[in-house]
Scaffold this motif. Structure first.
Motif, mmCIF file in Angstrom:
data_model
loop_
_atom_site.group_PDB
_atom_site.id
_atom_site.type_symbol
_atom_site.label_atom_id
_atom_site.label_comp_id
_atom_site.label_asym_id
_atom_site.label_seq_id
_atom_site.Cartn_x
_atom_site.Cartn_y
_atom_site.Cartn_z
ATOM 1 N N PRO A 171 -14.190 29.904 25.557
ATOM 2 C CA PRO A 171 -13.465 31.029 24.957
ATOM 3 C C PRO A 171 -14.398 32.095 24.419
ATOM 4 O O PRO A 171 -14.613 32.198 23.220
ATOM 5 C CB PRO A 171 -12.645 30.375 23.844
ATOM 6 N N ALA A 175 -9.653 39.652 21.659
ATOM 7 C CA ALA A 175 -9.148 40.994 21.424
ATOM 8 C C ALA A 175 -9.334 41.308 19.949
ATOM 9 O O ALA A 175 -8.722 40.671 19.100
ATOM 10 C CB ALA A 175 -7.679 41.079 21.808
ATOM 11 N N ILE A 176 -10.190 42.256 19.651
ATOM 12 C CA ILE A 176 -10.403 42.603 18.251
ATOM 13 C C ILE A 176 -9.603 43.854 17.914
ATOM 14 O O ILE A 176 -9.215 44.614 18.802
ATOM 15 C CB ILE A 176 -11.896 42.797 17.913
ATOM 16 N N GLY A 177 -9.403 44.074 16.632
ATOM 17 C CA GLY A 177 -8.607 45.222 16.207
ATOM 18 C C GLY A 177 -7.139 44.965 16.475
ATOM 19 O O GLY A 177 -6.728 43.874 16.839
ATOM 20 N N ARG A 178 -6.344 45.988 16.262
ATOM 21 C CA ARG A 178 -4.921 45.800 16.463
ATOM 22 C C ARG A 178 -4.304 47.106 16.898
ATOM 23 O O ARG A 178 -4.894 48.175 16.742
ATOM 24 C CB ARG A 178 -4.268 45.331 15.169
ATOM 25 N N TYR A 187 -17.955 38.060 21.671
ATOM 26 C CA TYR A 187 -18.439 38.088 20.298
ATOM 27 C C TYR A 187 -19.757 38.861 20.230
ATOM 28 O O TYR A 187 -20.749 38.455 20.851
ATOM 29 C CB TYR A 187 -18.622 36.668 19.759
ATOM 30 N N ARG B 4 -12.392 49.008 13.824
ATOM 31 C CA ARG B 4 -13.025 48.201 12.784
ATOM 32 C C ARG B 4 -14.159 47.397 13.410
ATOM 33 O O ARG B 4 -13.961 46.612 14.312
ATOM 34 C CB ARG B 4 -11.992 47.281 12.147
ATOM 35 N N ARG B 5 -15.345 47.645 12.922
ATOM 36 C CA ARG B 5 -16.527 46.955 13.448
ATOM 37 C C ARG B 5 -17.250 46.268 12.300
ATOM 38 O O ARG B 5 -17.068 46.620 11.143
ATOM 39 C CB ARG B 5 -17.484 47.970 14.074
ATOM 40 N N LEU B 6 -18.096 45.326 12.670
ATOM 41 C CA LEU B 6 -18.922 44.696 11.649
ATOM 42 C C LEU B 6 -19.886 45.726 11.089
ATOM 43 O O LEU B 6 -20.220 46.713 11.746
ATOM 44 C CB LEU B 6 -19.703 43.537 12.262
ATOM 45 N N GLN B 59 -21.109 39.270 8.810
ATOM 46 C CA GLN B 59 -21.064 38.526 10.077
ATOM 47 C C GLN B 59 -21.301 37.034 9.858
ATOM 48 O O GLN B 59 -20.622 36.197 10.428
ATOM 49 C CB GLN B 59 -22.143 39.101 11.013
ATOM 50 N N ILE B 62 -18.250 35.198 8.738
ATOM 51 C CA ILE B 62 -17.307 34.956 9.837
ATOM 52 C C ILE B 62 -17.757 33.756 10.651
ATOM 53 O O ILE B 62 -16.973 32.865 10.989
ATOM 54 C CB ILE B 62 -17.202 36.228 10.706
ATOM 55 N N GLU B 63 -19.054 33.698 10.919
ATOM 56 C CA GLU B 63 -19.575 32.576 11.704
ATOM 57 C C GLU B 63 -19.473 31.271 10.924
ATOM 58 O O GLU B 63 -19.141 30.228 11.493
ATOM 59 C CB GLU B 63 -21.027 32.854 12.116
ATOM 60 N N PRO B 72 -14.097 29.091 18.016
ATOM 61 C CA PRO B 72 -15.090 30.005 18.578
ATOM 62 C C PRO B 72 -15.240 31.228 17.674
ATOM 63 O O PRO B 72 -14.262 31.666 17.055
ATOM 64 C CB PRO B 72 -14.497 30.402 19.926
ATOM 65 N N HIS B 73 -16.446 31.768 17.585
ATOM 66 C CA HIS B 73 -16.687 32.898 16.680
ATOM 67 C C HIS B 73 -15.745 34.061 16.967
ATOM 68 O O HIS B 73 -15.251 34.720 16.052
ATOM 69 C CB HIS B 73 -18.139 33.371 16.809
ATOM 70 N N ILE B 74 -15.480 34.291 18.252
ATOM 71 C CA ILE B 74 -14.660 35.457 18.603
ATOM 72 C C ILE B 74 -13.246 35.330 18.027
ATOM 73 O O ILE B 74 -12.629 36.317 17.648
ATOM 74 C CB ILE B 74 -14.633 35.650 20.137
ATOM 75 N N ARG B 75 -12.750 34.093 17.904
ATOM 76 C CA ARG B 75 -11.394 33.906 17.390
ATOM 77 C C ARG B 75 -11.299 34.341 15.930
ATOM 78 O O ARG B 75 -10.304 34.900 15.493
ATOM 79 C CB ARG B 75 -10.969 32.450 17.534
ATOM 80 N N LEU B 77 -13.394 36.460 14.513
ATOM 81 C CA LEU B 77 -13.614 37.914 14.490
ATOM 82 C C LEU B 77 -12.298 38.642 14.788
ATOM 83 O O LEU B 77 -12.005 39.682 14.197
ATOM 84 C CB LEU B 77 -14.681 38.293 15.527
ATOM 85 N N GLU B 78 -11.508 38.085 15.693
ATOM 86 C CA GLU B 78 -10.205 38.679 15.998
ATOM 87 C C GLU B 78 -9.355 38.792 14.735
ATOM 88 O O GLU B 78 -8.760 39.824 14.458
ATOM 89 C CB GLU B 78 -9.450 37.817 17.024
ATOM 90 N N THR B 81 -10.861 41.336 12.189
ATOM 91 C CA THR B 81 -10.713 42.751 12.537
ATOM 92 C C THR B 81 -9.250 43.179 12.565
ATOM 93 O O THR B 81 -8.959 44.363 12.549
ATOM 94 C CB THR B 81 -11.333 43.052 13.921
ATOM 95 N N PHE B 82 -8.343 42.212 12.622
ATOM 96 C CA PHE B 82 -6.923 42.560 12.695
ATOM 97 C C PHE B 82 -6.409 43.046 11.345
ATOM 98 O O PHE B 82 -5.703 44.036 11.257
ATOM 99 C CB PHE B 82 -6.127 41.340 13.160
#
Lengths: 693, 367
Positions: A171, A175-178, A187, B4-6, B59, B62-63, B72-75, B77-78, B81-82
């Protein structure tokens, strides 16, 4: 079964069907972006809206079950309208929203011509925009060397995210942001870590994710498409070879439910540039230590001089990983007519004898059969790298329901949870004696599956390990007349075919190591074996496609045809017979391999009895009838084979198992010639080092 | 809302780990969820991490949360950022989240926004003294006391630029401030005070329970002369314009085809003797039905259908069969048992005009 009326046609479908499936069963076409048969349902693109009688609003047919539809007032079956005015208007509205921010760059977009959005805009798009605002702009993302992004074009269907999370099991995308600011990315823009990442570009319904190596190179309408079979590993994925003129431009997957469903690995897809570089396009002859270009006649004369003067016992022939059945058959016929018995195809030196039975070198359950297994033991193999699509199938099985997977060998990430049992043969012994806790899981399983990698078999104690694994399978009852839960995971496309032909040492013949030693023989005929260099001493004839290890050591180089340039038969790791088709011609003076051997046999005075590929195949099929049954797996007696194997005996050493494929991206001559795969390989190595830290 | 970014690498701390007490707290949150659902704790953990890190999420946090939950890190981050409640860049000591959604906007959030712009500059920047940063966010759910802002953990409501300015001064100076409404109302009580229930009209029946009074009056009217007249006229109307009373009314109703003696007895008539029937029969005419309908018959059917349609009924006559013969007495056409009961009047009118068919019939008594 439930009745439902679609556009006036009544169909009877299972209740758990979605409306979209029911509509397709009734012959209605539903446009879609986010929905994909092999991924979970997201329901976020809204393109598949249909009118459901009685529902206040159009419903998303991909996410609405037939069983959730209410019957009419008098118990009539629910009615769906896919061509009504309301449906069309709803879809036009969705399309208009999708196009608010979609750039009008179709002329420079690589997806142009095979773009879902383009096609569906033809049916549901309006001709002008009602929006005066600027379109949204999104930064491009780096997500790896194989997929280029153009994120302005993204319509947020999330197919790529779902593919990596569900099918690939890595994975890496999200999708980041909204809302309007939603962006697909990995990542911190790291490269995707999947060996199947090229498929996300195939899945992308728009041009947001496109194949980076083919960027701006091809248009779909200028390609000739040839259905073929992959040879990068032994899985034998169904592929389509797209060529422009003589040149193969891209390789795309074809659907084959029994093998690869509709995915292919990155090696399969991006070995394309390896077909252009490092090619042998004319014969070469070694003179004064250097290879010089020569004519076919010169090369054949030089070979004839050495072969005729050599004693048959001092001649050997080896076959590499990419050879088709036809040329192996021709080589064997030629060598047999010369009286040569030193033949071998087991390049890694695997302890496999075709006389033991077919289960000793194939995967008896087949790839689709993995879905029926309820416990899997992997011995000395890393299926993720050795047979990526087989690993996908194991992962699919794990997603379907509880599955116990045990791994003996290198501790690797298989993309699904598994029990790491140990590193070497002693763990196998523990398991056999029931001391290991995983033995319970195997015993409890009604259909256990034991997969042995070729890595352990290629060791000096390979036979003993094979025997131990087979004994375990026999004791577990893994092999019965209707479930052959024991098999070998081959890694070379040519191997099963060569073993089917019995290309192994005859009486008094040397095996691969003996032939490759070089000092024992006067002449060695090397048909595309590039992993092992023949030692000094012998006169080496190399027939192959790429200037790799084999050609470097050769005294005569005969240029052959790669798998996209000939019609050749390959047998995959299940024992399924398949043929490639010619998508282009071999470069320069290179010829099809069987024809080279036929021409050489004439010069050697042992003319082979066939003048055409059809005649060769007639002779082949007469001798080995199972090759005639294309896309079929010849049945074999697994019980007897396992019985034979378990009787081999021997005592394994305590060395840890090592996978047969150390570097996924560089496992054969074509892949090694590819610049794209070299980049992938170095990235994977860095990732491996990071993971080890 | 912007992308929205880190935060830039220069502002990121080198590492992040929960403090021991926060780690315990996190463990407690995770334990709330069943095995395999630990990812559900991601929002509480991110919130705690943000709190521990001075109001924003680096960051490494988040990790750390992702590793803690096996995601997973991306989850993670999602998620981070939401939600705008997670600040991804450093914030001031007091982080003002100003609501700009419609109710607040219509109550003056725009002036507050202008004020913050004027005082602090563009959103997302920490003021020079490090005390403030601000962000316009979507609805925070305190619309009844609009306009409002959230400063760190607390809501400050009923703001005006002056009140907000004073509030910020007080916060910066470390003076105690009032949480909630800044104009003195308690929670979401009416602005003028808690006087909603002081209105006597609520209890005299003029407002509360008024509907009952109205119903009672209506009922009383029903007994009056006017009510009686209305009821009578509606009866008349019903008689003049009959409406279907039952679901099957108006459709072709099964009527007994026979004229059985028992039926006649039931309606108080004397049965007809068999000998009378024979006498009444016209011996010159055939008793069998004609092979095809006679010309006028379809006209009649069509007319009767039209009549039925006028009366709001449907015809259930099958279209692919010859229409049934209209029943006619041959002597008098004022009786027609085959017609729907409720359309008798109109149907019999149409039948009057039609010539009699040669069908044997029994003399029947008209109604």
């Amino acid at each position: 079964m439930t009745k439902i009326v679609v556009d006036g046609t009544e169909v009877d479908v299972p209740a758990e069907y979605t409306l979209l499936q029911a509509c397709e069963a009734a012959g209605a076409e539903i446009p879609r972006f986010c929905f994909h048969e092999r991924l979970s349902i997201a329901g976020n693109c809204r393109m598949c809206l249909v009118e459901l009688k009685g529902a206040p609003k159009p419903v998303a047919s991909c996410a609405y079950a037939v069983k959730d539809c209410r019957p009419g007032p008098n118990g009539e079956p629910p009615e769906v309208l896919t061509r009504s005015g309301q449906t069309k208007k709803a879809r036009e509205g969705v399309m208009e929203f999708l196009l608010i921010n979609h750039p009008l760059d179709c002329p420079i977009c690589d997806q142009g011509g095979h773009c879902d959005l383009q096609d569906q805009a033809m049916a549901y798009g309006v001709d002008s925009t009602r929006y005066g605002e600027n379109k949204r702009a999104v930064e491009e993302k780096y997500i790896g060397p194989l997929v280029r992004t153009a994120m302005n074009r993204c319509i947020h269907c999330t197919r790529c995210v779902r593919f990596l999370a569900e099918v690939a099991g890595v994975p890496d995308l999200g999708a980041i942001g909204r809302g309007e600011d939603m962006e697909i990315t990995s990542y911190l823009e790291s490269a995707m870590g999947s060996e199947l990442q090229g498929n996300v570009a195939d899945l992308c319904p728009v041009g947001a994710l496109v194949h980076k190596p083919q960027s701006y190179e091809v248009r779909p309408w200028e390609l000739s498409k040839t259905e073929s079979v992959d040879v990068m590993d032994a899985v034998g994925c169904a592929i389509r070879v797209d060529a422009r003129g003589r040149e193969v431009m891209q390789i795309e997957p074809r659907v084959h439910e029994g093998i690869n469903e509709e995915w292919i690995s990155d090696k399969t897809r991006h070995a394309v540039d390896g077909l252009r570089t490092q090619r042998l396009d004319r014969p070469y002859l070694r003179e004064n230590g250097r290879l010089r270009p020569a004519s076919w006649g010169e090369a054949f004369t030089a070979i004839a001089a050495r072969v005729k003067s050599a004693d048959p016992t001092r001649i050997g022939a080896v076959v590499g990983d990419l050879a088709g059945v036809e040329e192996i058959y021709a080589l064997k016929a030629l060598m047999t007519s010369l009286g040569v018995t030193s033949l071998d195809c087991r390049q890694a030196g695997e302890a496999i004898d075709p006389a033991w039975g077919r289960v000793a070198y194939t995967l008896g359950t087949g790839i689709a059969g993995i879905e029926e297994a309820d416990a899997i033991l992997l011995i000395g193999t890393n299926p993720r790298l050795e047979a990526s699509l087989l690993n996908v199938r194991i992962r699919k099985r794990w997603r379907m329901g509880p599955l116990a997977v045990g791994l003996i060998g290198e501790p690797v990430d298989l993309t699904y949870p598994h029990t790491y049992l140990g590193a070497g043969p002693e763990t196998l012994a523990d398991l056999a004696s029931g001391q290991h806790s995983f033995a319970e899981a195997l015993k409890a399983a009604s259909r256990p599956l034991i997969i042995v990698g070729t890595g352990p078999l290629a060791r000096p104690d390979g036979a003993a390990i094979f025997a131990a694994a087979a004994t375990l399978a026999r004791d577990l009852g893994a092999v019965t007349p209707d479930w052959s839960g024991f098999g070998v995971l081959q890694t070379a496309a040519a191997r099963v075919g060569a073993l089917d032909l019995g290309f192994v040492p005859g009486a008094g013949g040397l095996d691969f190591a003996g032939i490759a030693n070089g000092a024992n023989l006067d002449v060695v005929y090397n048909l595309g074996a590039d992993e092992v260099a023949v030692g000094p001493g012998a006169f080496v004839i190399y027939q192959g496609t790429h200037g790799d290890l084999g050609a470097t050591r050769a005294d005569v180089v005969l240029p052959g045809a790669a798998y996209t340039e000939k019609s050749a038969t390959y047998v995959n790791l299940e024992g399924r017979v398949q043929t490639t088709n010619r998508a282009g011609f071999p470069p320069g003076d290179a010829r099809e391999d069987w024809a080279i051997l036929r021409a050489l046999s004439d010069v050697l005075g042992k003319r082979l009895p066939f003048d055409s590929l059809a005649a060769l195949r007639r002779a082949l099929y007469a001798e080995h009838p199972h090759f005639a049954a294309l896309d079929a797996i010849a049945p074999s007696d697994a019980v007897a084979t396992v019985e034979t194997l378990s009787g081999l005996g021997g005592e394994p050493t305590r060395t840890a198992f090592v996978s047969a494929v150390p570097d996924f991206y560089l496992s054969n001559a074509i892949a090694r010639a590819s610049r794209v795969l070299a980049e992938c390989s170095s990235l994977a190595r860095v990732r491996g080092l990071e993971a080890a830290e | 809302m912007a992308n929205r970014r880190l935060a830039p690498a220069a502002e990121q701390p080198a590492s992040f780990a929960f403090s021991p007490e926060n780690a315990d707290w996190a463990k407690g949150q995770i334990e709330k969820y069943p095995e395999g659902r630990q990812a559900s704790a991601v929002i509480p953990l991110l919130w705690k991490a943000q709190e521990q890190n001075g109001g924003w999420l680096p960051q490494k946090a988040i990790e750390a949360v992702a590793d803690e939950l096996g995601m997973p890190h991306i989850r993670v981050l999602e998620v981070a950022t939401f939600y705008t409640m997670f600040a991804l860049e450093p914030v001031g000591r007091f982080w003002i989240q100003l609501c700009g959604t419609v109710p607040c906007d219509s109550c003056g959030a725009r002036e507050l926004k202008d004020y913050l712009h004027h005082r602090l500059g563009a959103p997302g920047h920490v003021s020079a003294d490090g005390n403030f940063s601000w962000l316009e966010v979507e609805c925070l759910g305190a619309c009844c006391n609009a306009p409002m802002a959230q400063i760190n953990q607390d809501y400050y409501e009923d703001l005006t630029p002056d009140l907000l300015g004073k509030l910020m001064d007080d916060l910066a100076a470390g003076r105690p401030v009032k949480i909630g409404s800044q104009v003195g109302r308690t929670s979401s009580e009416p602005l003028g005070g808690a006087d909603t229930l002081a209105d006597t009209s609520l209890f005299d029946g003029s407002r509360v329970g008024a509907w009952r009074k109205r119903f009672e009056e209506k009922e009383a009217e029903g007994d009056s002369e006017q009510g009686k007249a209305e009821a009578a006229s509606s009866e008349q109307r019903a008689a003049a314009e009959p409406k279907p009373a039952r679901p099957d009314a108006g459709r072709a109703v099964e009527t007994p085809a026979t004229d059985a003696p028992a039926q006649r007895t039931a309606v108080g008539e004397s049965p007809i003797k068999a000998s009378d029937k024979v006498d009444a029969a016209d011996g010159t005419k055939s008793t069998t039905a004609p092979a095809s309908p006679t010309a006028p018959a379809p006209v009649t059917i069509a007319k009767s259908e039209a009549a039925g349609a006028e009366a709001g009924t449907q015809s259930s006559l099958p279209r692919n069969e010859p229409p049934p013969q209209p029943v006619a007495s041959g002597i008098s056409a004022d009786v027609d048992d085959a017609q729907p009961v409720d359309t008798k009047d109109s149907a019999s009118k149409t039948l009057t005009a039609k010539p009699s068919t040669s069908r044997s019939s029994i003399p029947r008594k008209g109604n």
